[in-house]
Design a protein around this motif. Structure first.
Motif, PDB file in Angstrom:
ATOM      1  N   LEU A  53       0.766  -1.463  -0.470  1.00 31.04           N
ATOM      2  CA  LEU A  53      -0.602  -0.328  -0.051  1.00 31.04           C
ATOM      3  C   LEU A  53       0.775   1.033  -0.055  1.00 31.04           C
ATOM      4  CD1 LEU A  53      -2.572   1.751  -0.110  1.00 31.04           C
ATOM      5  CD2 LEU A  53      -2.783   0.861   2.882  1.00 31.04           C
ATOM      6  N   MET A  54       0.396   1.770  -0.777  1.00 34.58           N
ATOM      7  CA  MET A  54       1.362   2.991  -0.789  1.00 34.58           C
ATOM      8  C   MET A  54       1.246   4.235   0.052  1.00 34.58           C
ATOM      9  SD  MET A  54       2.362   2.980  -5.044  1.00 34.58           S
ATOM     10  CE  MET A  54       3.860   4.761  -4.724  1.00 34.58           C
ATOM     11  N   TRP A  55      -0.593   4.798  -0.271  1.00 34.05           N
ATOM     12  CA  TRP A  55      -1.495   5.489   0.211  1.00 34.05           C
ATOM     13  C   TRP A  55      -2.707   5.399   0.073  1.00 34.05           C
ATOM     14  CZ3 TRP A  55      -4.782   7.646  -3.222  1.00 34.05           C
ATOM     15  CH2 TRP A  55      -3.710   7.654  -4.703  1.00 34.05           C
ATOM     16  N   THR A  56      -3.297   6.483   1.354  1.00 30.98           N
ATOM     17  CA  THR A  56      -4.966   6.157   1.410  1.00 30.98           C
ATOM     18  C   THR A  56      -5.254   7.712   1.036  1.00 30.98           C
ATOM     19  OG1 THR A  56      -4.399   4.038   2.732  1.00 30.98           O
ATOM     20  CG2 THR A  56      -6.809   5.322   2.461  1.00 30.98           C
ATOM     21  N   PHE A  57      -6.023   8.229   0.212  1.00 31.98           N
ATOM     22  CA  PHE A  57      -6.398   9.316   0.297  1.00 31.98           C
ATOM     23  C   PHE A  57      -8.710   8.924   1.031  1.00 31.98           C
ATOM     24  CE2 PHE A  57      -9.608  12.853  -2.363  1.00 31.98           C
ATOM     25  CZ  PHE A  57      -8.972  13.592  -1.628  1.00 31.98           C
ATOM     26  N   LYS A  58      -8.815   9.760   1.785  1.00 30.93           N
ATOM     27  CA  LYS A  58     -10.089   9.654   2.668  1.00 30.93           C
ATOM     28  C   LYS A  58     -10.898  10.346   2.520  1.00 30.93           C
ATOM     29  CE  LYS A  58      -7.589   6.840   6.008  1.00 30.93           C
ATOM     30  NZ  LYS A  58      -7.660   6.583   7.949  1.00 30.93           N
ATOM     31  N   GLN A  59     -10.655  11.026   1.381  1.00 31.55           N
ATOM     32  CA  GLN A  59     -11.655  12.369   0.884  1.00 31.55           C
ATOM     33  C   GLN A  59     -12.273  12.017  -0.618  1.00 31.55           C
ATOM     34  OE1 GLN A  59      -8.671  14.017   1.817  1.00 31.55           O
ATOM     35  NE2 GLN A  59      -9.713  13.148   4.220  1.00 31.55           N
ATOM     36  N   ALA A  60     -12.866  10.992  -0.384  1.00 33.27           N
ATOM     37  CA  ALA A  60     -12.783  10.502  -2.319  1.00 33.27           C
ATOM     38  C   ALA A  60     -14.023  11.197  -2.188  1.00 33.27           C
ATOM     39  CB  ALA A  60     -12.444   9.984  -3.136  1.00 33.27           C
ATOM     40  N   GLY A  61     -15.581  11.486  -1.608  1.00 34.41           N
ATOM     41  CA  GLY A  61     -16.570  11.614  -1.101  1.00 34.41           C
ATOM     42  C   GLY A  61     -16.916   9.960  -2.005  1.00 34.41           C
ATOM     43  N   ALA A  62     -18.704  10.350  -1.885  1.00 30.51           N
ATOM     44  CA  ALA A  62     -19.247   8.951  -1.825  1.00 30.51           C
ATOM     45  C   ALA A  62     -19.829   8.950  -3.525  1.00 30.51           C
ATOM     46  CB  ALA A  62     -21.145   9.513  -1.235  1.00 30.51           C
TER      47      ALA A  62
ATOM     48  N   ASP B  32     -25.223  20.533  -6.680  1.00 24.94           N
ATOM     49  CA  ASP B  32     -26.169  19.654  -6.193  1.00 24.94           C
ATOM     50  C   ASP B  32     -25.943  18.255  -6.915  1.00 24.94           C
ATOM     51  OD1 ASP B  32     -26.530  22.107  -3.926  1.00 24.94           O
ATOM     52  OD2 ASP B  32     -28.555  22.107  -5.073  1.00 24.94           O
ATOM     53  N   GLY B  33     -25.772  17.509  -5.859  1.00 23.23           N
ATOM     54  CA  GLY B  33     -26.089  16.097  -6.212  1.00 23.23           C
ATOM     55  C   GLY B  33     -27.551  15.583  -6.767  1.00 23.23           C
ATOM     56  N   ASN B  34     -27.885  14.537  -6.980  1.00 20.95           N
ATOM     57  CA  ASN B  34     -29.407  14.190  -7.127  1.00 20.95           C
ATOM     58  C   ASN B  34     -29.801  13.482  -6.025  1.00 20.95           C
ATOM     59  OD1 ASN B  34     -31.093  12.490  -8.456  1.00 20.95           O
ATOM     60  ND2 ASN B  34     -30.202  10.722  -9.521  1.00 20.95           N
TER      61      ASN B  34
ATOM     62  N   GLY C  92     -24.554   9.799  -5.136  1.00 16.14           N
ATOM     63  CA  GLY C  92     -23.008  10.639  -5.566  1.00 16.14           C
ATOM     64  C   GLY C  92     -22.722   9.927  -7.136  1.00 16.14           C
ATOM     65  N   PRO C  93     -22.035  10.635  -7.866  1.00 10.17           N
ATOM     66  CA  PRO C  93     -21.162  10.075  -8.983  1.00 10.17           C
ATOM     67  C   PRO C  93     -21.604   9.121  -9.245  1.00 10.17           C
ATOM     68  CG  PRO C  93     -19.321  10.828  -7.924  1.00 10.17           C
ATOM     69  CD  PRO C  93     -20.913  11.111  -7.094  1.00 10.17           C
ATOM     70  N   ARG C  94     -21.273   8.278  -9.964  1.00  7.98           N
ATOM     71  CA  ARG C  94     -21.408   6.936 -11.135  1.00  7.98           C
ATOM     72  C   ARG C  94     -20.511   6.573 -12.434  1.00  7.98           C
ATOM     73  NH1 ARG C  94     -25.270   7.326  -7.077  1.00  7.98           N
ATOM     74  NH2 ARG C  94     -26.980   6.266  -7.562  1.00  7.98           N
ATOM     75  N   GLY C  95     -19.956   7.316 -12.821  1.00  8.61           N
ATOM     76  CA  GLY C  95     -19.589   7.194 -14.266  1.00  8.61           C
ATOM     77  C   GLY C  95     -18.450   8.284 -13.991  1.00  8.61           C
ATOM     78  N   SER C  96     -17.383   7.823 -14.628  1.00  3.44           N
ATOM     79  CA  SER C  96     -16.012   8.304 -14.417  1.00  3.44           C
ATOM     80  C   SER C  96     -15.436   9.439 -15.307  1.00  3.44           C
ATOM     81  CB  SER C  96     -15.226   7.476 -14.882  1.00  3.44           C
ATOM     82  OG  SER C  96     -14.698   5.879 -14.566  1.00  3.44           O
ATOM     83  N   VAL C  97     -14.105  10.275 -14.777  1.00  2.00           N
ATOM     84  CA  VAL C  97     -13.789  11.828 -15.460  1.00  2.00           C
ATOM     85  C   VAL C  97     -13.620  10.786 -17.413  1.00  2.00           C
ATOM     86  CG1 VAL C  97     -12.573  13.674 -15.407  1.00  2.00           C
ATOM     87  CG2 VAL C  97     -13.489  12.648 -13.207  1.00  2.00           C
ATOM     88  N   THR C  98     -13.351  11.653 -17.877  1.00  2.00           N
ATOM     89  CA  THR C  98     -13.187  11.170 -19.295  1.00  2.00           C
ATOM     90  C   THR C  98     -11.674  12.847 -19.151  1.00  2.00           C
ATOM     91  OG1 THR C  98     -14.914  10.085 -20.581  1.00  2.00           O
ATOM     92  CG2 THR C  98     -13.168  10.939 -21.410  1.00  2.00           C
TER      93      THR C  98
END
Length: 428
Positions: free
Chosen positions: A55-64, A106-108, A119-125
């Motif tokens: 494990l290199m790192w953990t980010f804990k603010q990625a959101g729902a 605002d989210g859904n 929260g979002p479902r799709g990926s960033v392009t």
């Protein structure tokens, strides 16, 4: 002799550069550069019986949300939801430190997307200096890759009168092709829309194809001499001319219901699609017919009935999880649709989940636990090369509490996400 030595030096340099290109591979969009869920990186640690990835790192603010990461160079792009607000963020892949974060709005809030979360479902392009994403409420955004600031935004609902087949939120990852951004608002105005990627202006819409949108993401293919976009809808699958949005072909499947999610696969003028909820799978052959394309169903069967873990095509075989009645991991012949092997998930302790291909290995991520199992991508049968447990589970609660974000391998690293928790492992 000096000339010969110089030639050998140049050849060695070319070999080294070629090897570096194979080793390091960006992951700029959903399912990678080719939208096939396959990484061509080499030299990675994929035998975890001997050595588990560190494990290199953990980010804990990625959101729902269930948005899988996109990676270009040393920057990771993702989106999430926190306190009811959608946001996009960028991380340094070496350290996990946040480079920037932008609130999008605002989210859904419609029944919090039926308790699967807002929260979002799709990926960033990622396309050059711009980012494109679709939020669960149906907003498509174009942003600056440098800082996430808004360039333009459209709404599937208010701008296009879009309509989905059911109510779990828009889940598509936008497709960028040349000057176009292709997306799927669905509805009577046209299922698929192509927008100018710089301005958001509508270039064309599929007025001859008006199905409700599913949860799938489009792919681009060359078949019958025509460049086309292939997309699943709430009723089936269709091919759309990239030039003008003309409907080239479509095949409806009466078994499609509830939610059509997996991304189509294309190779050698053949399409493979699958769906859950007893939708089964189809193999479709495309051939040139006059100025158009003819689509013929080669097979339709329940061999792989895949809800949302997706499937991959490796060396002429489809791999993925099939739901009831088989509840198995399956290897299926791509051309014929016949079963090559199947392994009951209960028997091997690897339940339903998503699949990712790296070289001759498959990474199977179980949705209930987040555990990743490495197996051989081979028609010869089930062979395990170790497992990796998720370090920690998110405390964000949804109705199912599943790990639904697809994993990613890019530039020698493995990324595993459970809502707000994003983990990076070293595969070198």
């Amino acid at each position: 002799m000096k000339k010969i030595g110089f030639i050998f030096l140049m050849m060695a340099t070319v070999w080294i550069i070629a090897g570096m290109d194979l080793y390091a591979q960006d992951w700029p969009q959903w399912r990678g550069a080719n939208r096939d869920g396959i990484s061509k990186e080499i030299g990675l640690n994929l035998d975890w019986t001997a050595k588990k990835p560190a494990l290199m790192w953990t980010f804990k603010q990625a959101g729902a949300g269930y948005s899988s990461p996109s990676i270009v160079g040393t920057t990771l792009y993702g989106q999430g939801n926190e306190n009811g607000k959608d946001f996009v963020f960028a991380l340094d892949t070496q350290t996990g430190n946040q480079k920037w974060k932008q609130i999008l709005g605002d989210g859904n809030t419609e029944q919090t997307a039926n308790d699967r979360g807002a929260g979002p479902r799709g990926s960033v392009t990622v396309d050059g200096d711009k980012l494109y994403l679709i939020r669960s409420g149906g907003q498509i955004n174009c942003l600056s890759a440098a800082d996430g600031k808004m360039i333009w935004q459209k709404s599937f609902l208010s701008d296009f009168g879009g309509k989905m087949m059911s109510d779990w939120g828009f889940s598509e990852s936008p497709l960028v092709d040349g000057n176009l951004v292709v997306c799927t608002p669905g509805g009577s105005g046209g299922t698929l829309v192509a927008l100018d990627k710089n301005t958001g202006a509508t270039i064309w819409r599929t007025t001859a194809w008006t199905d409700e949108a599913g949860y799938s993401s489009a792919i681009v293919a060359e078949a019958g001499g025509i460049r086309q976009y292939i997309q699943q809808s709430g009723k089936g699958v269709a091919g759309i001319s990239s030039k003008d949005g003309k409907l080239l072909w479509k095949i409806e499947n009466p078994a499609y219901r509830t939610a059509v999610i997996p991304t189509a696969i294309f190779q050698d003028n053949m399409i493979y699609v699958t769906n859950g909820y007893r939708g089964g799978c189809m193999g479709i052959q495309l051939t040139k017919q006059g100025d158009g394309v003819k689509a013929e169903t080669v097979y339709t069967n329940p061999v792989i009935t895949n809800q949302h873990g997706g499937v991959v095509l490796a060396n002429g075989h489809i791999y993925g999880y099939s739901e009831n009645p088989s509840a198995s991991w399956v290897c299926q012949n791509f051309k014929t649709g016949k079963v090559v092997w199947e392994q009951k998930g209960q028997e091997v302790g690897v339940g339903k989940g998503s699949v990712f291909c790296v070289g001759d290995r498959l990474l199977l991520m179980e949705e209930r636990s987040g555990t990743i199992t490495v197996i051989s991508a081979s028609p010869d049968g089930w062979k395990v090369f170790g497992k990796l447990e998720i370090p920690e589970r998110s405390k964000i609660q949804t109705q199912d509490h599943m790990v639904w974000t697809h994993l990613v391998v890019a530039n020698g690293k493995l990324y595993l996400k459970d809502h707000d928790l994003l983990f990076c492992f070293n595969l070198k």
